[in-house]
Design a protein around this motif. Sequence first.
Motif, PDB file in Angstrom:
ATOM      1  N   LEU A  56       0.848  -1.191   0.000  1.00 41.38           N
ATOM      2  CA  LEU A  56       0.000   0.000   0.000  1.00 41.38           C
ATOM      3  C   LEU A  56       0.885   1.242   0.000  1.00 41.38           C
ATOM      4  O   LEU A  56       1.812   1.362   0.796  1.00 41.38           O
ATOM      5  CB  LEU A  56      -0.921   0.027   1.225  1.00 41.38           C
ATOM      6  CG  LEU A  56      -1.872   1.213   1.311  1.00 41.38           C
ATOM      7  CD1 LEU A  56      -2.858   1.225   0.145  1.00 41.38           C
ATOM      8  CD2 LEU A  56      -2.621   1.195   2.632  1.00 41.38           C
ATOM      9  N   VAL A  57       0.590   2.155  -0.889  1.00 42.83           N
ATOM     10  CA  VAL A  57       1.359   3.391  -1.007  1.00 42.83           C
ATOM     11  C   VAL A  57       0.579   4.522  -0.351  1.00 42.83           C
ATOM     12  O   VAL A  57      -0.588   4.751  -0.665  1.00 42.83           O
ATOM     13  CB  VAL A  57       1.626   3.730  -2.494  1.00 42.83           C
ATOM     14  CG1 VAL A  57       2.355   5.053  -2.624  1.00 42.83           C
ATOM     15  CG2 VAL A  57       2.399   2.604  -3.170  1.00 42.83           C
ATOM     16  N   TYR A  58       1.226   5.189   0.585  1.00 46.17           N
ATOM     17  CA  TYR A  58       0.698   6.405   1.199  1.00 46.17           C
ATOM     18  C   TYR A  58       1.594   7.538   0.709  1.00 46.17           C
ATOM     19  O   TYR A  58       2.815   7.457   0.857  1.00 46.17           O
ATOM     20  CB  TYR A  58       0.786   6.357   2.732  1.00 46.17           C
ATOM     21  CG  TYR A  58      -0.260   5.524   3.398  1.00 46.17           C
ATOM     22  CD1 TYR A  58      -1.544   6.011   3.589  1.00 46.17           C
ATOM     23  CD2 TYR A  58       0.034   4.253   3.870  1.00 46.17           C
ATOM     24  CE1 TYR A  58      -2.514   5.248   4.222  1.00 46.17           C
ATOM     25  CE2 TYR A  58      -0.925   3.484   4.500  1.00 46.17           C
ATOM     26  CZ  TYR A  58      -2.189   3.990   4.674  1.00 46.17           C
ATOM     27  OH  TYR A  58      -3.148   3.234   5.308  1.00 46.17           O
ATOM     28  N   HIS A  59       1.013   8.550   0.157  1.00 55.19           N
ATOM     29  CA  HIS A  59       1.805   9.670  -0.346  1.00 55.19           C
ATOM     30  C   HIS A  59       1.885  10.748   0.724  1.00 55.19           C
ATOM     31  O   HIS A  59       0.896  11.414   1.011  1.00 55.19           O
ATOM     32  CB  HIS A  59       1.195  10.235  -1.632  1.00 55.19           C
ATOM     33  CG  HIS A  59       1.229   9.261  -2.747  1.00 55.19           C
ATOM     34  ND1 HIS A  59       2.370   9.031  -3.485  1.00 55.19           N
ATOM     35  CD2 HIS A  59       0.298   8.427  -3.239  1.00 55.19           C
ATOM     36  CE1 HIS A  59       2.121   8.114  -4.397  1.00 55.19           C
ATOM     37  NE2 HIS A  59       0.870   7.723  -4.251  1.00 55.19           N
ATOM     38  N   GLU A  60       3.057  10.884   1.304  1.00 57.22           N
ATOM     39  CA  GLU A  60       3.262  11.935   2.296  1.00 57.22           C
ATOM     40  C   GLU A  60       3.270  13.296   1.605  1.00 57.22           C
ATOM     41  O   GLU A  60       2.843  14.282   2.170  1.00 57.22           O
ATOM     42  CB  GLU A  60       4.572  11.710   3.053  1.00 57.22           C
ATOM     43  CG  GLU A  60       4.603  10.420   3.863  1.00 57.22           C
ATOM     44  CD  GLU A  60       3.525  10.338   4.937  1.00 57.22           C
ATOM     45  OE1 GLU A  60       3.149  11.388   5.510  1.00 57.22           O
ATOM     46  OE2 GLU A  60       3.057   9.217   5.203  1.00 57.22           O
ATOM     47  N   GLU A  61       3.766  13.325   0.359  1.00 57.78           N
ATOM     48  CA  GLU A  61       3.809  14.559  -0.424  1.00 57.78           C
ATOM     49  C   GLU A  61       2.857  14.402  -1.607  1.00 57.78           C
ATOM     50  O   GLU A  61       3.273  14.197  -2.742  1.00 57.78           O
ATOM     51  CB  GLU A  61       5.230  14.842  -0.887  1.00 57.78           C
ATOM     52  CG  GLU A  61       6.199  15.068   0.257  1.00 57.78           C
ATOM     53  CD  GLU A  61       7.606  15.352  -0.231  1.00 57.78           C
ATOM     54  OE1 GLU A  61       7.759  16.234  -1.110  1.00 57.78           O
ATOM     55  OE2 GLU A  61       8.531  14.705   0.263  1.00 57.78           O
ATOM     56  N   LYS A  62       1.566  14.495  -1.325  1.00 58.64           N
ATOM     57  CA  LYS A  62       0.529  14.252  -2.338  1.00 58.64           C
ATOM     58  C   LYS A  62       0.682  15.157  -3.554  1.00 58.64           C
ATOM     59  O   LYS A  62       0.583  14.713  -4.686  1.00 58.64           O
ATOM     60  CB  LYS A  62      -0.856  14.422  -1.722  1.00 58.64           C
ATOM     61  CG  LYS A  62      -1.213  13.359  -0.718  1.00 58.64           C
ATOM     62  CD  LYS A  62      -2.505  13.745   0.000  1.00 58.64           C
ATOM     63  CE  LYS A  62      -2.790  12.850   1.162  1.00 58.64           C
ATOM     64  NZ  LYS A  62      -1.805  12.943   2.248  1.00 58.64           N
ATOM     65  N   GLU A  63       0.916  16.423  -3.322  1.00 60.33           N
ATOM     66  CA  GLU A  63       1.019  17.359  -4.441  1.00 60.33           C
ATOM     67  C   GLU A  63       2.150  16.956  -5.382  1.00 60.33           C
ATOM     68  O   GLU A  63       1.997  16.989  -6.602  1.00 60.33           O
ATOM     69  CB  GLU A  63       1.238  18.782  -3.936  1.00 60.33           C
ATOM     70  CG  GLU A  63       1.293  19.797  -5.061  1.00 60.33           C
ATOM     71  CD  GLU A  63       1.380  21.231  -4.553  1.00 60.33           C
ATOM     72  OE1 GLU A  63       1.338  22.135  -5.406  1.00 60.33           O
ATOM     73  OE2 GLU A  63       1.477  21.457  -3.332  1.00 60.33           O
ATOM     74  N   LYS A  64       3.255  16.543  -4.818  1.00 55.63           N
ATOM     75  CA  LYS A  64       4.403  16.127  -5.631  1.00 55.63           C
ATOM     76  C   LYS A  64       4.026  14.929  -6.518  1.00 55.63           C
ATOM     77  O   LYS A  64       4.430  14.854  -7.670  1.00 55.63           O
ATOM     78  CB  LYS A  64       5.576  15.769  -4.710  1.00 55.63           C
ATOM     79  CG  LYS A  64       6.892  15.670  -5.382  1.00 55.63           C
ATOM     80  CD  LYS A  64       7.995  15.494  -4.341  1.00 55.63           C
ATOM     81  CE  LYS A  64       9.347  15.441  -4.993  1.00 55.63           C
ATOM     82  NZ  LYS A  64      10.408  15.276  -4.005  1.00 55.63           N
ATOM     83  N   PHE A  65       3.251  14.018  -5.985  1.00 54.74           N
ATOM     84  CA  PHE A  65       2.801  12.868  -6.771  1.00 54.74           C
ATOM     85  C   PHE A  65       1.816  13.312  -7.854  1.00 54.74           C
ATOM     86  O   PHE A  65       1.927  12.917  -9.014  1.00 54.74           O
ATOM     87  CB  PHE A  65       2.148  11.816  -5.861  1.00 54.74           C
ATOM     88  CG  PHE A  65       1.622  10.637  -6.627  1.00 54.74           C
ATOM     89  CD1 PHE A  65       2.482   9.668  -7.111  1.00 54.74           C
ATOM     90  CD2 PHE A  65       0.267  10.505  -6.882  1.00 54.74           C
ATOM     91  CE1 PHE A  65       2.002   8.580  -7.835  1.00 54.74           C
ATOM     92  CE2 PHE A  65      -0.224   9.429  -7.603  1.00 54.74           C
ATOM     93  CZ  PHE A  65       0.652   8.461  -8.076  1.00 54.74           C
TER      94      PHE A  65
END
Length: 179
Positions: free
Chosen positions: A139-148
Amino acid sequence: MKHLTLLTFVFSILLFNISIAQNNFTYIGVEGCVMCHKTEKQGSQLSIWQNSKHAKAYETLKTEKANQIAKEKGFTTPAVETEECLKCHATGYNLDKAILGKKFKIEDGVQCETCHGPGSAYKDMKIMKDRALSIQNGLVYHEEKEKFCINCHNVESPTYTGFEFEEYWNQIKHLVPKK
């Protein structure tokens, strides 16, 4: 700069796919996720996605407008068959069929596993209840959502008109409500 962004995106996808292959994770498709993510208790995540442009991303590539844009960009294939379009409008178009489950559908566009990684190893409730275990199982959690997000929402898109992350995130955020 534009080519560097594309190169960075392609490289990150390549590393992501290598990681998947090494861990034997497979994509289960939206149907495999909805069993647990459709209830109000879980934040009605399915309906949030269904009502988003992400859910319709693949379908937009079937339009005459999309084909015209592809043609103007110099592509000879319809948008729905053009890798440069598919990279942001669909998951699975470039993946080995061996890692796509029976219920996986490219037509689901930008779906759960686009952002959260292939769900085969973390889909079980007992794994999902343990954040560390779910991450260990892919499972991938994006700590830096905007960057993704800006991997697709950027000036390389022929329909880009700007990207106000906070505004758009508020339209698609799908957090599990605090108990």
